[in-house]
Design an enzyme around this catalytic site. Structure first.
Site, short mmCIF file in Angstrom:
data_model
loop_
_atom_site.label_atom_id
_atom_site.label_comp_id
_atom_site.label_asym_id
_atom_site.label_seq_id
_atom_site.Cartn_x
_atom_site.Cartn_y
_atom_site.Cartn_z
N HIS A 68 9.65 -3.52 3.10
CA HIS A 68 9.09 -3.66 1.84
C HIS A 68 10.33 -3.97 0.82
O HIS A 68 10.20 -4.80 0.16
CB HIS A 68 8.44 -2.42 1.11
CG HIS A 68 7.19 -2.01 2.03
ND1 HIS A 68 7.11 -0.95 2.69
CD2 HIS A 68 5.89 -2.70 2.06
CE1 HIS A 68 5.62 -0.93 3.30
NE2 HIS A 68 4.87 -1.90 2.96
N ASP A 107 2.20 -9.08 9.27
CA ASP A 107 0.99 -9.27 9.03
C ASP A 107 0.54 -10.88 9.03
O ASP A 107 0.31 -11.37 8.07
CB ASP A 107 0.56 -8.68 7.74
CG ASP A 107 0.84 -7.04 7.95
OD1 ASP A 107 -0.03 -6.43 8.55
OD2 ASP A 107 1.74 -6.52 7.03
N GLN A 125 -2.82 -12.14 8.14
CA GLN A 125 -2.92 -11.94 6.72
C GLN A 125 -2.48 -13.01 5.78
O GLN A 125 -2.78 -13.51 4.80
CB GLN A 125 -2.48 -10.51 6.23
CG GLN A 125 -2.46 -10.36 4.74
CD GLN A 125 -1.86 -8.87 4.42
OE1 GLN A 125 -2.66 -8.03 4.66
NE2 GLN A 125 -0.89 -8.76 4.09
N MET A 153 0.83 -1.13 0.07
CA MET A 153 -0.02 -0.04 0.15
C MET A 153 0.75 1.32 0.17
O MET A 153 0.40 2.24 0.19
CB MET A 153 -1.08 0.03 1.33
CG MET A 153 -2.01 -1.18 1.15
SD MET A 153 -3.34 -0.73 2.16
CE MET A 153 -2.78 -0.46 3.81
N GLY A 154 2.15 1.09 -0.34
CA GLY A 154 3.00 2.19 -0.53
C GLY A 154 3.59 2.59 0.88
O GLY A 154 3.48 1.83 1.89
N ALA A 155 4.20 3.97 0.96
CA ALA A 155 4.61 4.42 2.23
C ALA A 155 5.89 3.49 2.39
O ALA A 155 5.87 3.03 3.46
CB ALA A 155 3.98 4.80 3.29
N SER A 185 6.67 -0.68 9.80
CA SER A 185 5.43 -0.35 9.27
C SER A 185 5.26 1.01 8.85
O SER A 185 5.94 2.02 9.37
CB SER A 185 4.48 -0.47 10.59
OG SER A 185 3.09 0.11 10.26
N SER A 186 4.37 1.18 7.85
CA SER A 186 4.16 2.58 7.00
C SER A 186 3.64 3.30 8.34
O SER A 186 3.73 4.60 8.19
CB SER A 186 3.17 2.43 5.94
OG SER A 186 3.75 1.69 5.00
#
Length: 280
Positions: A37, A150, A153, A30-32, A185-186
């Site tokens: 990532h 996560d 998830q 989801m970016g940021a 985390s973002s």
């Protein structure tokens, strides 16, 4: 690295990149973007010939409109970071590109989405399943890479792949942490200075609980974690649960399963943070 924003552009580029025998690795985000990532991209680059990363803040997985609104977005910075990695293709679609019409599909994950995150964020995992299934259909990856942070998830996406017979291997990658232990985390960038100082207690407590668990019961270990977090006035525990890592069913003893994980969600001010630790 190329940047594409439509499904047609994505499929055109992948047709060129996906030569016979080449494996495509996919990192949905989801970016940021942060080091967590980027580590997924590196993992994908080590075992795949082509690496695709998507950036899409998925509205259907947010049950709190305020949370969706304040979720950090900075595509230019994300592109700058990705250009230092082995990412070949960035897919950054609009909401209309992913959802040309409302997605009314309802998924059945049985017990998996009824506990922990699922209990406290109703509808969240249905939204995750909607977007991941659409992205997998567009990218058709051989392997998809997800962070262990996560955890729930990850379990649900594996079940989604099984249910839909998608043929993609879901690869779990280790949690990447800040130097003080806080899981990357973002959302961390939304923390106030005061709450950022208190947040590492989450990981510290989980690590300490691993030693505590060696000589104590599951119930006592859960109590140890709850009490430790509860002593800090800047943190508010939402849940801590020790579960079977495959079924997400609570366990009553360490002998019940060969795979046992402790999952936690904590509010640091208004910002919700999650983490987990593997006991066994």
């Amino acid at each position: 690295m190329e940047v594409v924003k439509t499904r047609n552009e994505l499929e055109e580029r992948l047709t060129v990149l996906r030569n016979p025998g080449k494996k495509v690795g996919f990192v949905p985000t989801m970016g940021a973007l942060h080091e967590g990532h980027l580590s997924l991209v590196r993992n994908a680059g080590e075992v795949c010939d082509v690496v695709v990363l998507s950036i899409f803040v998925n509205p259907t997985q947010f049950n709190d409109p305020t949370d969706l609104e304040r979720y950090p977005r900075n595509l230019e910075e994300d592109i700058r970071l990705l250009e230092t990695t082995s990412c070949d293709l960035l897919f950054a679609p609009s909401v209309e590109e992913i959802y040309p019409e409302p997605d009314k599909r309802v998924f059945d994950f049985g017990h998996l989405d009824k506990v922990m995150e699922g209990k406290h964020r109703p509808g969240h995992f249905n939204g995750v399943a909607q977007v991941v299934s659409r992205l997998f259909d567009m990218v058709k990856p051989d392997k998809a890479f997800f962070g262990q942070k996560d955890f729930q998830q990850l379990v649900i996406i594996r079940d989604l792949v099984r249910q839909m017979n998608l043929g993609t291997e879901v690869v779990a990658c280790s949690i990447i942490r800040e130097s003080d232990g806080l899981a990357m985390s973002s959302r961390n960038r939304l923390l106030s200075e005061k709450h950022r100082k208190s947040a590492p207690l989450i990981a510290k407590t989980l690590f300490e609980s691993c030693n505590f668990a060696k000589n104590n019961s599951v119930a006592d270990t859960e109590k140890f974690v709850r009490e430790n977090i509860g002593r800090n006035e800047d943190l508010r525990l939402e849940y801590f649960q020790i579960v079977d890592g495959n079924t997400l069913q609570s366990v009553d003893s360490w002998e019940e399963s060969n795979y046992i994980v402790g999952c936690i969600a904590v509010f640091a001010g208004e910002i919700r943070l999650i983490d987990n630790v593997v006991y066994k």
